[in-house]
Structure formats: C-alpha cells, structure tokens
Design a protein around this motif. Structure first.
Motif, PDB file in Angstrom:
ATOM      1  N   ALA A  27       0.887  -1.168   0.057  1.00  0.00           N
ATOM      2  CA  ALA A  27      -0.008   0.092  -0.042  1.00  0.00           C
ATOM      3  C   ALA A  27       0.869   1.376   0.072  1.00  0.00           C
ATOM      4  CB  ALA A  27      -1.011   0.088   1.347  1.00  0.00           C
ATOM      5  N   ALA A  28       1.763   1.373   0.732  1.00  0.00           N
ATOM      6  CA  ALA A  28       2.897   2.432   0.750  1.00  0.00           C
ATOM      7  C   ALA A  28       3.785   2.551  -0.509  1.00  0.00           C
ATOM      8  CB  ALA A  28       3.870   2.229   1.676  1.00  0.00           C
ATOM      9  N   ARG A  29       3.964   1.472  -1.117  1.00  0.00           N
ATOM     10  CA  ARG A  29       4.576   1.711  -2.488  1.00  0.00           C
ATOM     11  C   ARG A  29       3.589   2.252  -3.535  1.00  0.00           C
ATOM     12  NH1 ARG A  29       9.450  -0.793  -3.188  1.00  0.00           N
ATOM     13  NH2 ARG A  29      10.105  -2.101  -1.528  1.00  0.00           N
ATOM     14  N   SER A  30       2.252   1.732  -3.414  1.00  0.00           N
ATOM     15  CA  SER A  30       1.307   2.462  -4.190  1.00  0.00           C
ATOM     16  C   SER A  30       1.036   3.807  -4.028  1.00  0.00           C
ATOM     17  CB  SER A  30       0.013   1.478  -3.868  1.00  0.00           C
ATOM     18  OG  SER A  30       0.093   0.050  -4.362  1.00  0.00           O
ATOM     19  N   ILE A  31       1.042   4.235  -2.794  1.00  0.00           N
ATOM     20  CA  ILE A  31       0.859   5.597  -2.588  1.00  0.00           C
ATOM     21  C   ILE A  31       2.059   6.429  -3.137  1.00  0.00           C
ATOM     22  CG2 ILE A  31       0.971   7.392  -0.825  1.00  0.00           C
ATOM     23  CD1 ILE A  31      -0.442   5.053   1.088  1.00  0.00           C
ATOM     24  N   HIS A  32       3.134   5.909  -3.010  1.00  0.00           N
ATOM     25  CA  HIS A  32       4.353   6.565  -3.742  1.00  0.00           C
ATOM     26  C   HIS A  32       4.463   6.538  -4.989  1.00  0.00           C
ATOM     27  CE1 HIS A  32       8.547   7.569  -4.425  1.00  0.00           C
ATOM     28  NE2 HIS A  32       8.777   6.512  -4.888  1.00  0.00           N
ATOM     29  N   LEU A  33       4.151   5.393  -5.862  1.00  0.00           N
ATOM     30  CA  LEU A  33       4.070   5.301  -7.219  1.00  0.00           C
ATOM     31  C   LEU A  33       2.995   6.203  -7.818  1.00  0.00           C
ATOM     32  CD1 LEU A  33       4.705   1.508  -7.661  1.00  0.00           C
ATOM     33  CD2 LEU A  33       6.202   3.514  -8.263  1.00  0.00           C
ATOM     34  N   GLN A  34       1.771   6.516  -7.073  1.00  0.00           N
ATOM     35  CA  GLN A  34       0.703   7.274  -7.565  1.00  0.00           C
ATOM     36  C   GLN A  34       1.087   8.704  -7.229  1.00  0.00           C
ATOM     37  OE1 GLN A  34      -3.184   6.001  -6.822  1.00  0.00           O
ATOM     38  NE2 GLN A  34      -2.285   3.727  -6.696  1.00  0.00           N
ATOM     39  N   SER A  35       1.766   9.204  -6.588  1.00  0.00           N
ATOM     40  CA  SER A  35       1.970  10.627  -5.936  1.00  0.00           C
ATOM     41  C   SER A  35       2.996  11.138  -7.008  1.00  0.00           C
ATOM     42  CB  SER A  35       2.679  10.617  -4.572  1.00  0.00           C
ATOM     43  OG  SER A  35       4.034  10.395  -4.858  1.00  0.00           O
ATOM     44  N   GLU A  36       3.253  12.486  -6.659  1.00  0.00           N
ATOM     45  CA  GLU A  36       4.100  13.316  -7.565  1.00  0.00           C
ATOM     46  C   GLU A  36       5.840  12.973  -7.366  1.00  0.00           C
ATOM     47  OE1 GLU A  36       4.543  17.337  -4.850  1.00  0.00           O
ATOM     48  OE2 GLU A  36       2.887  17.355  -6.280  1.00  0.00           O
ATOM     49  N   LEU A  37       5.996  12.350  -6.143  1.00  0.00           N
ATOM     50  CA  LEU A  37       7.336  11.935  -5.825  1.00  0.00           C
ATOM     51  C   LEU A  37       7.580  10.851  -6.572  1.00  0.00           C
ATOM     52  CD1 LEU A  37       6.911  12.870  -2.082  1.00  0.00           C
ATOM     53  CD2 LEU A  37       7.921  13.986  -3.882  1.00  0.00           C
ATOM     54  N   HIS A  38       6.747  10.110  -7.522  1.00  0.00           N
ATOM     55  CA  HIS A  38       7.255   8.698  -7.887  1.00  0.00           C
ATOM     56  C   HIS A  38       8.562   8.626  -8.871  1.00  0.00           C
ATOM     57  CE1 HIS A  38       5.584  10.698 -11.404  1.00  0.00           C
ATOM     58  NE2 HIS A  38       6.267  10.069 -12.272  1.00  0.00           N
ATOM     59  N   ASN A  39       9.153   9.740  -9.304  1.00  0.00           N
ATOM     60  CA  ASN A  39      10.185   9.755  -9.881  1.00  0.00           C
ATOM     61  C   ASN A  39      11.538   9.452  -9.072  1.00  0.00           C
ATOM     62  OD1 ASN A  39       9.725  12.356  -9.268  1.00  0.00           O
ATOM     63  ND2 ASN A  39      10.833  13.234 -10.969  1.00  0.00           N
ATOM     64  N   ARG A  40      11.432   9.622  -7.696  1.00  0.00           N
ATOM     65  CA  ARG A  40      12.394   9.699  -6.704  1.00  0.00           C
ATOM     66  C   ARG A  40      12.172   8.321  -5.945  1.00  0.00           C
ATOM     67  NH1 ARG A  40      11.235  15.219  -3.377  1.00  0.00           N
ATOM     68  NH2 ARG A  40      13.046  14.343  -2.336  1.00  0.00           N
ATOM     69  N   ALA A  41      13.064   7.997  -5.194  1.00  0.00           N
ATOM     70  CA  ALA A  41      13.278   6.727  -4.676  1.00  0.00           C
ATOM     71  C   ALA A  41      12.439   6.448  -3.319  1.00  0.00           C
ATOM     72  CB  ALA A  41      14.604   6.421  -3.804  1.00  0.00           C
ATOM     73  N   PHE A  42      11.757   5.303  -3.189  1.00  0.00           N
ATOM     74  CA  PHE A  42      10.853   4.569  -2.144  1.00  0.00           C
ATOM     75  C   PHE A  42      11.954   3.956  -1.343  1.00  0.00           C
ATOM     76  CE2 PHE A  42       8.670   1.018  -0.332  1.00  0.00           C
ATOM     77  CZ  PHE A  42       7.501   1.831   0.083  1.00  0.00           C
ATOM     78  N   VAL A  43      12.068   4.401  -0.114  1.00  0.00           N
ATOM     79  CA  VAL A  43      13.010   3.949   0.826  1.00  0.00           C
ATOM     80  C   VAL A  43      12.369   3.075   2.002  1.00  0.00           C
ATOM     81  CG1 VAL A  43      14.847   4.339   2.248  1.00  0.00           C
ATOM     82  CG2 VAL A  43      14.671   5.782   0.107  1.00  0.00           C
ATOM     83  N   PRO A  44      12.314   1.705   2.025  1.00  0.00           N
ATOM     84  CA  PRO A  44      11.618   1.050   3.173  1.00  0.00           C
ATOM     85  C   PRO A  44      12.931   0.989   4.269  1.00  0.00           C
ATOM     86  CG  PRO A  44      12.251  -0.231   1.251  1.00  0.00           C
ATOM     87  CD  PRO A  44      12.589   0.858   0.787  1.00  0.00           C
TER      88      PRO A  44
END
Length: 170
Positions: A27-44
């Motif tokens: 769910a967190a990755r989905s939020i990131h990928l749909q946001s304006e920040l999607h072109n930056r890193a998702f850091v778990p």
C-alpha cells in the motif's frame, strides 16, 4: 483503494495499520508510485529488524539527501521521495524527533521537495500515542491520513488475484 488515491494526491504523512501479511508495504509503494514523488526513491526501513544505530545512520543519510534536494532544487531518482517506516512502534523516540525536526525545517523554508513519511504498524496508532511509544509531534506527523487494511481472511475476493500474481511472479 480510494484512500490510497487520496493519500497519493496529498503530501501529508500517512499511517497504515494492518496485520502482518495484509499488504502494508505494498500500500505504501502504491501511494508513492501514484504521487508526484514517483520519480524519486521509495526507501523502506524496517524499524523492528534494524538496530537503532543502523536506523539512525540510514535516517541521517536520507534526511541529508532530502535537505540537499531542498537546497539545490535539483532532483534525481536516487534522492528519497518516500520514507517508509515499517513497524514504526519500534522506532526510538530520539529518531522520531530527528524526523520531526527535518520535516519542520523543510516546511519553514517553504520547500516541497522534502521526503514524505509513510509509516505502518500492527498496533492501533492511538494506542501507541497513549502508551508513550510515539512522541506527540511524530504522532501528528503520521496521522494526517490513516489507512486501515483488513486482514486477508476478510478479503476473499483479493485472494484469487493475489494467488494469480504470485504464480506469475514465480
């Protein structure tokens, strides 16, 4: 799904509550990928499994990279866009304060290029606040948007899709 879309449309902190295996990180990755920040890193970061010293070291590096983005205005895909804190109830209070301070510093400069914080927990976030596991400012940072994920045994329709996705992945 609608809550994920709403969370992605804002830059506010998000807390995802759900049992183990309910898909909190997904769910967190989905939020990131749909946001304006999607072109930056998702850091778990898994707050329960990483020792406090390693968590602190990782947070310092991430927050410095985020501050560099705010200072220079240049964004690369290696800079953090979303910081995902898994099992946030295990995050030490001094590190909670570090995150709050970095978010406050960014909002004072008026920059929107800071790192968004998304956290997940198996416990109810209100209970964590009452038990003093979370400092007050950190609690408010995370609770702008709260998403409750039901356990898989209550999502019968999802099981078939999940099984199909697992088969395709293997």
């Amino acid at each position: 799904f609608r809550q994920i879309e709403l969370a992605a449309a804002s830059h506010a902190g998000v807390c995802i509550h759900g049992a183990t295996g309910s898909g909190r990180e997904h769910a967190a990755r989905s939020i990131h990928l749909q946001s304006e920040l999607h072109n930056r890193a998702f850091v778990p970061l898994d707050c329960r499994r990483l020792p406090p010293s390693e968590l602190k070291q990782a947070l310092v590096r991430l927050l410095e990279a985020s501050a560099d983005t705010a200072d220079t205005g240049t964004v690369t895909s290696l800079q953090p866009g979303t910081l995902y804190l898994g099992d946030v109830e295990a995050l030490p209070r001094d590190l909670q304060q570090m995150i709050v301070d970095s978010q406050n510093a960014t909002s004072e400069t008026g920059s929107t290029s800071d790192c968004r914080v998304v956290a997940s927990t198996q416990c109810r976030i209100d209970d964590l606040q009452k038990s003093d596991s979370l400092i007050e400012e950190f609690f408010f940072l995370l609770t702008a948007v709260c998403i409750e994920l039901p356990p898989l045994n209550e999502r019968g329709d999802d099981l078939q899709l999940l099984g199909q996705a697992l088969l395709e992945e293997m």
